[in-house]
Write an enzyme that holds these catalytic residues in place. Structure first.
Site, PDB file in Angstrom:
ATOM      1  N   ASP A   9      40.200  40.578  30.622  1.00  0.00           N
ATOM      2  CA  ASP A   9      41.204  39.654  31.151  1.00  0.00           C
ATOM      3  C   ASP A   9      41.049  38.299  30.460  1.00  0.00           C
ATOM      4  O   ASP A   9      40.020  37.633  30.594  1.00  0.00           O
ATOM      5  CB  ASP A   9      41.007  39.505  32.662  1.00  0.00           C
ATOM      6  CG  ASP A   9      42.165  38.791  33.340  1.00  0.00           C
ATOM      7  OD1 ASP A   9      43.161  38.495  32.652  1.00  0.00           O
ATOM      8  OD2 ASP A   9      42.067  38.524  34.549  1.00  0.00           O
ATOM      9  N   ASP A 105      48.050  39.693  28.348  1.00  0.00           N
ATOM     10  CA  ASP A 105      46.712  39.103  28.272  1.00  0.00           C
ATOM     11  C   ASP A 105      45.629  39.913  28.986  1.00  0.00           C
ATOM     12  O   ASP A 105      44.562  39.391  29.303  1.00  0.00           O
ATOM     13  CB  ASP A 105      46.735  37.683  28.843  1.00  0.00           C
ATOM     14  CG  ASP A 105      47.123  37.651  30.318  1.00  0.00           C
ATOM     15  OD1 ASP A 105      47.626  38.673  30.830  1.00  0.00           O
ATOM     16  OD2 ASP A 105      46.914  36.605  30.962  1.00  0.00           O
ATOM     17  N   GLU A 106      45.888  41.200  29.241  1.00  0.00           N
ATOM     18  CA  GLU A 106      44.850  42.004  29.875  1.00  0.00           C
ATOM     19  C   GLU A 106      45.031  43.477  29.547  1.00  0.00           C
ATOM     20  O   GLU A 106      46.141  43.948  29.282  1.00  0.00           O
ATOM     21  CB  GLU A 106      44.836  41.813  31.388  1.00  0.00           C
ATOM     22  CG  GLU A 106      46.124  42.231  32.069  1.00  0.00           C
ATOM     23  CD  GLU A 106      46.056  42.140  33.580  1.00  0.00           C
ATOM     24  OE1 GLU A 106      45.033  42.560  34.157  1.00  0.00           O
ATOM     25  OE2 GLU A 106      47.031  41.648  34.179  1.00  0.00           O
TER      26      GLU A 106
END
Length: 411
Positions: A9, A105-106
């Protein structure tokens, strides 16, 4: 040996990317937001320096400036964020092919095989430092035997944290927490659970299954299993090829109540959704509208259609019909349209009904002419249509999963 799953993350991703591109911003409170002069001036994300001053996501820009006058407000630069995302996932894929992006973003990694050769903590530290040294971006990593626990673990220490969460630790570490802290439980679900006197994750783990099924359906049983640390979902790299829905929403510059303004907004939203469906060669059978009123109360209304749709005019017509059923004339600050249950157009077989059989009846003489021509000149001499190369749709926002198109190109 059980599975070893990572959840990677990125920390304060948009703000961190801006700081990586411009080192002068490091150590300063910054925030990414829309146009501060309009209602779109809502904080999308902020640096940890800004968060320390009380700035949070969804806060109005003007409010953020009051509590943190020195904050630097930057407009979103989505092409920049997409490039950073591609680079991050490229690093993850250098360790295993079993990488599942879930947002810009993860993502999840299944490092079970790699863990037979190297300790998972060693691998996690190496990944974290590579992302930091090569991209100048911080991230947190959760390590666990399944996706739910890995996601939960990555939230436990930010920024630059690495957390191991074992299933046997669930009663000690998760059960005392408020149910709202559980991944997958939003405000609405939390309120419903609290009304049933389910206040903690432990309460949920020990709740009556019949009651949960009655109140929440299958989702209630899934939540109970997760409260016990049970999650059987696989890390699926092919999920990037699955589009479940296509939607668009907009926060309006001012509250609106005039039907003309509402129609214009829905027409614009329907056009954007239709463009994205066309670019992906998709159609969908369920349409949902979202209304957020001036009191920040959300209303949604859905309808499942007999035949899939993808044209702007059809999306607009269905959206307006739903809107007129649900709107109570309260001033509106946000509108949204989503088409879901999408499939490839080639897979859609339109079902004849009393509403569209006349259209096919009109086309019947054309088919008879085609049969005559084919008998004389050969099969395929006349085609009903030619599939043209679809124009690409460049998303101006990363809130949709269009950024996944970048990842497909890499494979």
């Amino acid at each position: 040996m059980g599975k070893v799953i990572f959840h990677v993350d990125m920390n304060s991703f948009y703000a961190s990317v801006e700081q990586a591109y411009n080192p002068e911003l490091k150590g300063k409170p910054i925030a990414i937001a829309g146009n501060p002069k309009e209602r779109r001036g809502i904080i999308v994300t902020s640096s940890y320096e800004a968060r320390a001053k009380g700035v949070y996501t969804t806060m109005n820009v003007q409010e953020a400036l009051k509590i943190c006058p020195e904050i630097i407000i930057l407009p979103p630069d989505f092409p920049k964020y997409r490039e950073a995302s591609k680079a991050m996932f490229s690093i993850l894929r250098s360790y295993t092919k079993l990488v599942e992006p879930v947002s810009i973003d993860e993502g999840y990694m299944d490092v079970t095989e790699l863990s037979k050769e190297r300790h998972p903590l060693e691998v996690a530290k190496e990944i974290q430092m590579r992302i930091y040294n090569e991209l100048d971006l911080p991230c947190s990593i959760g390590i666990a035997p399944n996706k739910f626990l890995a996601k939960t673990a990555s939230d436990m220490k930010k920024p630059m944290g690495i957390t191991v969460l074992r299933k046997r630790e669930v009663p000690e570490k998760l059960w005392p927490l408020p149910v709202i802290k559980m991944h997958g439980v939003g405000n609405s679900t939390a309120k419903k659970l609290e009304a049933l006197k389910i206040f903690t994750i432990g309460d949920l783990a020990n709740a009556n299954e019949g009651l949960l099924k009655e109140q929440f359906g299958k989702i209630g049983l899934q939540l109970k299993r997760k409260a016990h640390g049970i999650d059987t979902r696989e890390v699926d790299p092919d999920s990037i090829y699955e589009t479940k829905s296509v939607g668009n929403s907009t926060t309006l510059p001012v509250d609106i109540t005039e039907m003309e303004d509402i129609k214009k907004t829905f027409l614009s939203l329907s056009e954007k959704v239709a463009e994205r469906l066309e670019a992906k060669n998709l159609c969908g059978s369920t349409i949902t509208i979202q209304i957020r009123d001036c009191y920040w109360k959300n209303h949604t209304k859905s309808k499942t259609l007999q035949n899939p749709i993808y044209l702007q005019k059809d999306i607009y017509a269905e959206a307006m019909e739903l809107f007129q059923k649900v709107w109570d004339e309260t001033p509106i600050r946000l509108l949204g349209v989503t088409v879901s249950n999408v499939i490839d157009k080639k897979q859609s077989a339109e079902q004849l009904s009393i509403f569209n059989y006349e259209q096919y009846a009109k086309e019947e003489p054309i088919y008879e002419i085609i049969q005559v021509m084919e008998k004389k000149f050969g099969k395929g001499i006349i085609q009903k249509g030619v599939e043209l190369k679809k124009k690409s749709y460049v998303s101006k926002t990363s809130f949709s999963k269009d950024f996944l198109e970048d990842l497909k190109e890499e494979l």
